[in-house]
Scaffold this motif. Structure first.
Motif, short mmCIF file in Angstrom:
data_model
loop_
_atom_site.label_atom_id
_atom_site.label_comp_id
_atom_site.label_asym_id
_atom_site.label_seq_id
_atom_site.Cartn_x
_atom_site.Cartn_y
_atom_site.Cartn_z
N LEU A 33 38.23 -21.15 0.48
CA LEU A 33 38.22 -19.77 -0.28
C LEU A 33 39.59 -19.25 -0.53
O LEU A 33 40.48 -19.44 0.54
N SER A 34 39.77 -18.49 -1.64
CA SER A 34 40.90 -17.73 -1.76
C SER A 34 40.19 -16.31 -1.95
O SER A 34 39.32 -16.03 -2.12
N PHE A 35 41.50 -15.38 -1.65
CA PHE A 35 40.82 -13.92 -1.81
C PHE A 35 41.73 -13.31 -2.64
O PHE A 35 42.97 -13.34 -2.54
N ARG A 36 41.32 -12.21 -3.62
CA ARG A 36 42.24 -11.64 -4.72
C ARG A 36 41.40 -10.27 -5.06
O ARG A 36 40.13 -9.92 -4.55
N ASP A 37 42.17 -9.32 -5.45
CA ASP A 37 41.59 -8.16 -6.04
C ASP A 37 40.75 -8.43 -7.08
O ASP A 37 40.83 -9.51 -7.69
N PHE A 38 39.59 -7.45 -6.96
CA PHE A 38 38.73 -7.90 -8.13
C PHE A 38 39.40 -7.28 -9.52
O PHE A 38 40.33 -6.84 -9.66
N THR A 39 38.78 -8.13 -10.71
CA THR A 39 38.95 -7.47 -11.90
C THR A 39 37.66 -7.28 -12.70
O THR A 39 36.66 -7.87 -12.28
N THR A 40 37.91 -6.83 -13.77
CA THR A 40 36.69 -6.72 -14.73
C THR A 40 36.12 -7.84 -14.98
O THR A 40 34.69 -7.77 -15.50
N ALA A 41 36.77 -8.91 -15.03
CA ALA A 41 36.21 -10.34 -15.47
C ALA A 41 35.20 -10.96 -14.57
O ALA A 41 34.39 -11.47 -14.61
N ASP A 42 35.33 -9.83 -13.36
CA ASP A 42 34.19 -10.40 -12.18
C ASP A 42 32.70 -9.95 -12.32
O ASP A 42 32.13 -10.10 -11.40
N ILE A 43 32.50 -8.76 -13.30
CA ILE A 43 31.59 -8.13 -13.00
C ILE A 43 30.27 -9.03 -13.38
O ILE A 43 29.27 -8.74 -12.51
N ALA A 44 30.31 -9.89 -14.26
CA ALA A 44 28.73 -10.80 -14.30
C ALA A 44 28.79 -11.68 -12.97
O ALA A 44 27.52 -11.66 -12.64
N ASP A 45 29.86 -12.25 -12.42
CA ASP A 45 29.55 -13.03 -11.24
C ASP A 45 29.22 -12.17 -10.13
O ASP A 45 28.26 -12.64 -9.08
N VAL A 46 29.68 -10.94 -9.88
CA VAL A 46 29.13 -10.11 -8.78
C VAL A 46 27.92 -9.61 -9.06
O VAL A 46 26.98 -9.35 -8.21
N HIS A 47 27.68 -9.32 -10.28
CA HIS A 47 26.28 -8.85 -10.59
C HIS A 47 25.03 -9.63 -10.11
O HIS A 47 24.04 -9.44 -9.90
N ASP A 48 25.45 -10.88 -10.45
CA ASP A 48 24.65 -11.96 -10.06
C ASP A 48 24.04 -12.08 -8.89
O ASP A 48 22.86 -12.08 -8.49
N TYR A 49 24.94 -11.65 -7.58
CA TYR A 49 24.36 -11.63 -6.44
C TYR A 49 24.06 -10.22 -6.03
O TYR A 49 23.47 -9.89 -5.07
N THR A 50 24.52 -9.01 -6.40
CA THR A 50 24.36 -7.68 -5.99
C THR A 50 23.20 -7.24 -6.62
O THR A 50 22.61 -6.15 -6.12
N SER A 51 22.38 -7.90 -7.53
CA SER A 51 21.27 -7.47 -8.04
C SER A 51 20.18 -8.22 -7.37
O SER A 51 18.92 -8.16 -7.80
N ASP A 52 20.38 -9.09 -6.75
CA ASP A 52 19.49 -9.96 -5.87
C ASP A 52 18.97 -9.45 -4.64
O ASP A 52 19.60 -9.15 -3.74
N PRO A 53 17.38 -9.02 -4.76
CA PRO A 53 16.96 -8.25 -3.69
C PRO A 53 17.06 -8.98 -2.28
O PRO A 53 17.19 -8.53 -1.43
#
Length: 186
Positions: free
Chosen positions: A13-33
């Motif tokens: 893994l690498s770690f970086r600041d979030f960008t608006t390009a991450d919204i779809a990938d992040v929403h894929d798991y933050t919307s998962d119950p």
């Protein structure tokens, strides 16, 4: 704007600041119950995920930054959200947290991320103690914390108000002196 510290890098893994390009990938798991089952937030709406990404993406502009909410990236894709922050600058206490996409559970990514967050917290933020809380039923998170060297300090009764219901949390912590590779404070 201050120069950001270099973020740790794990074996995978690498770690970086979030960008608006991450919204779809992040929403894929933050919307998962199932992913948010033990969290104090979620499942997120797209607006909530966007607000989280916007706030996290702006954080790197802060001078004297003491909180880092970062994307955990595997092969260019944000597969998780990790954070480490200072809770008490005088006593040099901090806390960490993590959330990963369900498709990546059980592969050691959370444990790898916690190891890197600890290194960052102890070396870069110069913390002496880092804590984490989790729901008593979150066996996966308990295992990650124990594998990472955290000690159970106790149960915080009625610690969180989640969706209108009081719930307990388990409190874990690790000290700088107990973490392999931690360096003495400056």
């Amino acid at each position: 704007m201050s120069i950001p510290p270099s973020y740790p890098r794990g074996p995978r893994l690498s770690f970086r600041d979030f960008t608006t390009a991450d919204i779809a990938d992040v929403h894929d798991y933050t919307s998962d119950p199932e992913v948010t089952r033990w969290s104090t937030w979620g499942p997120n709406t797209l607006e909530q995920t966007t607000a989280f990404i916007d706030a996290a993406a702006r954080a790197h502009l802060e001078a004297d930054r003491s909180a880092y909410s970062l994307a955990a990236v595997l092969k260019g894709k944000a597969i998780g959200s990790v954070a480490v922050w200072t809770t008490d600058p005088h006593d040099r206490n901090g806390e960490l947290g993590y959330t990963f996409h369900r498709a990546y559970w059980g592969n050691g990514y959370a444990t790898e991320a916690v190891s890197q967050l600890l290194e960052f917290g102890f070396k870069t933020l110069q913390l002496e103690r880092i804590s984490a809380t989790c729901h008593p039923g979150n066996i996966g998170s308990i295992r990650v914390l124990e594998k990472s060297g955290f000690s159970l300090e106790g149960r915080l009764r009625s610690h969180r108000l989640v969706h209108g219901v009081r719930r307990d949390s388990l409190l874990y912590s690790i000290l700088r002196e107990k973490h392999p590779g931690a360096v003495p404070p400056r």
